[in-house]
Scaffold this motif. Sequence first.
Motif, PDB file in Angstrom:
ATOM      1  N   GLY A 273       0.814  -1.208   0.000  1.00 51.90           N
ATOM      2  CA  GLY A 273       0.000   0.000   0.000  1.00 51.90           C
ATOM      3  C   GLY A 273       0.849   1.261   0.000  1.00 51.90           C
ATOM      4  O   GLY A 273       0.534   2.239  -0.697  1.00 51.90           O
ATOM      5  N   THR A 274       1.923   1.240   0.772  1.00 49.74           N
ATOM      6  CA  THR A 274       2.826   2.397   0.813  1.00 49.74           C
ATOM      7  C   THR A 274       3.511   2.601  -0.534  1.00 49.74           C
ATOM      8  O   THR A 274       3.619   3.726  -1.034  1.00 49.74           O
ATOM      9  N   ILE A 275       3.990   1.505  -1.130  1.00 48.00           N
ATOM     10  CA  ILE A 275       4.631   1.588  -2.442  1.00 48.00           C
ATOM     11  C   ILE A 275       3.658   2.139  -3.473  1.00 48.00           C
ATOM     12  O   ILE A 275       4.027   2.974  -4.309  1.00 48.00           O
ATOM     13  N   ARG A 276       2.411   1.689  -3.412  1.00 50.23           N
ATOM     14  CA  ARG A 276       1.411   2.166  -4.376  1.00 50.23           C
ATOM     15  C   ARG A 276       1.236   3.676  -4.279  1.00 50.23           C
ATOM     16  O   ARG A 276       1.200   4.370  -5.297  1.00 50.23           O
ATOM     17  N   TRP A 277       1.157   4.189  -3.053  1.00 52.66           N
ATOM     18  CA  TRP A 277       0.998   5.646  -2.900  1.00 52.66           C
ATOM     19  C   TRP A 277       2.231   6.395  -3.407  1.00 52.66           C
ATOM     20  O   TRP A 277       2.110   7.360  -4.168  1.00 52.66           O
ATOM     21  N   ILE A 278       3.420   5.945  -3.010  1.00 52.79           N
ATOM     22  CA  ILE A 278       4.651   6.633  -3.420  1.00 52.79           C
ATOM     23  C   ILE A 278       4.768   6.660  -4.937  1.00 52.79           C
ATOM     24  O   ILE A 278       5.027   7.716  -5.542  1.00 52.79           O
ATOM     25  N   PHE A 279       4.569   5.522  -5.588  1.00 50.97           N
ATOM     26  CA  PHE A 279       4.754   5.452  -7.033  1.00 50.97           C
ATOM     27  C   PHE A 279       3.634   6.164  -7.789  1.00 50.97           C
ATOM     28  O   PHE A 279       3.867   6.711  -8.867  1.00 50.97           O
ATOM     29  N   THR A 280       2.423   6.167  -7.240  1.00 51.17           N
ATOM     30  CA  THR A 280       1.344   6.892  -7.911  1.00 51.17           C
ATOM     31  C   THR A 280       1.599   8.391  -7.871  1.00 51.17           C
ATOM     32  O   THR A 280       1.397   9.090  -8.870  1.00 51.17           O
ATOM     33  N   VAL A 281       2.057   8.899  -6.736  1.00 48.85           N
ATOM     34  CA  VAL A 281       2.387  10.324  -6.644  1.00 48.85           C
ATOM     35  C   VAL A 281       3.581  10.653  -7.535  1.00 48.85           C
ATOM     36  O   VAL A 281       3.622  11.693  -8.198  1.00 48.85           O
ATOM     37  N   THR A 282       4.561   9.753  -7.582  1.00 49.47           N
ATOM     38  CA  THR A 282       5.775  10.009  -8.367  1.00 49.47           C
ATOM     39  C   THR A 282       5.535   9.904  -9.862  1.00 49.47           C
ATOM     40  O   THR A 282       5.990  10.766 -10.629  1.00 49.47           O
ATOM     41  N   TYR A 283       4.811   8.881 -10.292  1.00 48.42           N
ATOM     42  CA  TYR A 283       4.723   8.557 -11.712  1.00 48.42           C
ATOM     43  C   TYR A 283       3.341   8.798 -12.333  1.00 48.42           C
ATOM     44  O   TYR A 283       3.223   8.861 -13.562  1.00 48.42           O
ATOM     45  N   GLY A 284       2.301   8.915 -11.521  1.00 51.99           N
ATOM     46  CA  GLY A 284       0.965   9.087 -12.076  1.00 51.99           C
ATOM     47  C   GLY A 284       0.720  10.502 -12.574  1.00 51.99           C
ATOM     48  O   GLY A 284       1.519  11.415 -12.340  1.00 51.99           O
ATOM     49  N   ASP A 285      -0.388  10.697 -13.283  1.00 49.65           N
ATOM     50  CA  ASP A 285      -0.769  12.063 -13.632  1.00 49.65           C
ATOM     51  C   ASP A 285      -1.289  12.749 -12.373  1.00 49.65           C
ATOM     52  O   ASP A 285      -1.444  12.129 -11.316  1.00 49.65           O
ATOM     53  N   THR A 286      -1.543  14.046 -12.445  1.00 48.57           N
ATOM     54  CA  THR A 286      -1.894  14.784 -11.231  1.00 48.57           C
ATOM     55  C   THR A 286      -3.203  14.280 -10.628  1.00 48.57           C
ATOM     56  O   THR A 286      -3.345  14.224  -9.400  1.00 48.57           O
ATOM     57  N   ALA A 287      -4.161  13.893 -11.464  1.00 45.27           N
ATOM     58  CA  ALA A 287      -5.428  13.390 -10.938  1.00 45.27           C
ATOM     59  C   ALA A 287      -5.221  12.104 -10.156  1.00 45.27           C
ATOM     60  O   ALA A 287      -5.810  11.902  -9.086  1.00 45.27           O
ATOM     61  N   ALA A 288      -4.383  11.209 -10.668  1.00 43.03           N
ATOM     62  CA  ALA A 288      -4.115   9.948  -9.973  1.00 43.03           C
ATOM     63  C   ALA A 288      -3.396  10.200  -8.652  1.00 43.03           C
ATOM     64  O   ALA A 288      -3.711   9.571  -7.628  1.00 43.03           O
ATOM     65  N   ALA A 289      -2.431  11.120  -8.656  1.00 46.70           N
ATOM     66  CA  ALA A 289      -1.693  11.441  -7.432  1.00 46.70           C
ATOM     67  C   ALA A 289      -2.620  12.030  -6.381  1.00 46.70           C
ATOM     68  O   ALA A 289      -2.544  11.682  -5.189  1.00 46.70           O
ATOM     69  N   GLN A 290      -3.503  12.907  -6.805  1.00 51.98           N
ATOM     70  CA  GLN A 290      -4.449  13.517  -5.866  1.00 51.98           C
ATOM     71  C   GLN A 290      -5.423  12.475  -5.322  1.00 51.98           C
ATOM     72  O   GLN A 290      -5.733  12.455  -4.132  1.00 51.98           O
ATOM     73  N   ALA A 291      -5.904  11.589  -6.190  1.00 54.69           N
ATOM     74  CA  ALA A 291      -6.857  10.558  -5.763  1.00 54.69           C
ATOM     75  C   ALA A 291      -6.208   9.596  -4.774  1.00 54.69           C
ATOM     76  O   ALA A 291      -6.830   9.203  -3.774  1.00 54.69           O
ATOM     77  N   ALA A 292      -4.962   9.206  -5.040  1.00 50.84           N
ATOM     78  CA  ALA A 292      -4.269   8.285  -4.139  1.00 50.84           C
ATOM     79  C   ALA A 292      -4.070   8.911  -2.758  1.00 50.84           C
ATOM     80  O   ALA A 292      -4.244   8.249  -1.726  1.00 50.84           O
TER      81      ALA A 292
ATOM     82  N   VAL B 210       5.703  18.386  -2.617  1.00 46.78           N
ATOM     83  CA  VAL B 210       4.438  18.200  -3.326  1.00 46.78           C
ATOM     84  C   VAL B 210       3.609  17.122  -2.633  1.00 46.78           C
ATOM     85  O   VAL B 210       2.396  17.285  -2.415  1.00 46.78           O
ATOM     86  N   ALA B 211       4.246  16.008  -2.283  1.00 52.21           N
ATOM     87  CA  ALA B 211       3.541  14.940  -1.576  1.00 52.21           C
ATOM     88  C   ALA B 211       3.049  15.421  -0.221  1.00 52.21           C
ATOM     89  O   ALA B 211       1.946  15.065   0.216  1.00 52.21           O
ATOM     90  N   GLY B 212       3.861  16.241   0.445  1.00 52.27           N
ATOM     91  CA  GLY B 212       3.434  16.805   1.721  1.00 52.27           C
ATOM     92  C   GLY B 212       2.163  17.623   1.577  1.00 52.27           C
ATOM     93  O   GLY B 212       1.216  17.478   2.356  1.00 52.27           O
ATOM     94  N   HIS B 213       2.131  18.493   0.562  1.00 54.60           N
ATOM     95  CA  HIS B 213       0.931  19.301   0.314  1.00 54.60           C
ATOM     96  C   HIS B 213      -0.274  18.412   0.026  1.00 54.60           C
ATOM     97  O   HIS B 213      -1.380  18.660   0.531  1.00 54.60           O
ATOM     98  N   LEU B 214      -0.088  17.380  -0.795  1.00 58.31           N
ATOM     99  CA  LEU B 214      -1.192  16.484  -1.135  1.00 58.31           C
ATOM    100  C   LEU B 214      -1.748  15.775   0.102  1.00 58.31           C
ATOM    101  O   LEU B 214      -2.942  15.468   0.160  1.00 58.31           O
TER     102      LEU B 214
END
Length: 305
Positions: free
Chosen positions: A91-110, A178-182
């Motif tokens: 679960g942690t890996i999924r969040w880190i990689f989604t924020v790092t590699y996903g589009d902004t909508a995916a990062a925000q949703a995660a 950026v992740a902190g803000h999200l």
Amino acid sequence: MENVLARWRRELRGTFSANSPTVPQWERDLEKGDDGGYFAPESAAWAVHGSMTPVVAGIQALLLQALHPGAMAGVHDHSDYASDPLSRLAGTIRWIFTVTYGDTAAAQAASSKVRRIHTHISGTYQANPGTPAAYTANDPELLRWVHLAFTEAFLACHQALGRPIPGGADAYVADWAVAGHLMGVPDPPMTMAGLDRQLAGFRQELRCDERVQETVEFLKRPPLPRSQQLGYKVLFATAVATLDPRYRTLLGLHAPHVGPVQLPVRWAAKVVLGVVHLGLGKTGPSEQSARARRCRLGLDRPAHG
């Protein structure tokens, strides 16, 4: 021999994906989306998270995060890490990689999903010097501590084991703000100086008690397949060796040594990480999906172009 190698690779990939038999669908889905995401291939975030150093950094981040009694209470009271550690890791890996590699909508949703889960996590703990305090997982200062510990650990381990970071340490701290803000962290640090300053603000709140010692013992010997146990011992030792001495002392840990001579665990860790890299492949599925999305959107050229 091929069967042994295939089993080792399967077990290795399973450790990072909660024993998924194939590449998880969420990693493939990162190819979807309508923008390039918060970070580009030349960013500090891609350089750090796309390397092997997060394997060590993840261990160090957990050691650091456990030192805050509020964060430790949330894990102790609500997490099933001891009975199902691979699911928590995945679960942690999924969040880190989604924020790092996903589009902004995916990062925000995660990130929103994690924050929704946090709404159910609350309780009380004994703050220093022994006064009762209430906590919620979405408390801005607890979120700040978790963010700072993550940033400190990932930066320290990459500087010790990885290649130079584009833009240097400040660039990584700014990227991961950026992740902190999200996640709802107010005013996350943007520079190394800011990171050090905010970490210093927590020192009077940290302690190592029985709960922390239990977590340390678990992290020393997690329930991994036999084929991974020796390599993990090296990686744990390296996480300890690269930890700021102030936190290492507080945790009651010591850098591996024989007499006065410190053992070359960083060299050994690079060997282990090289073997892990061979097992997992040159480029991870999340990064591959992100590159495919960026090419589709015309932001990057295909690698063969």
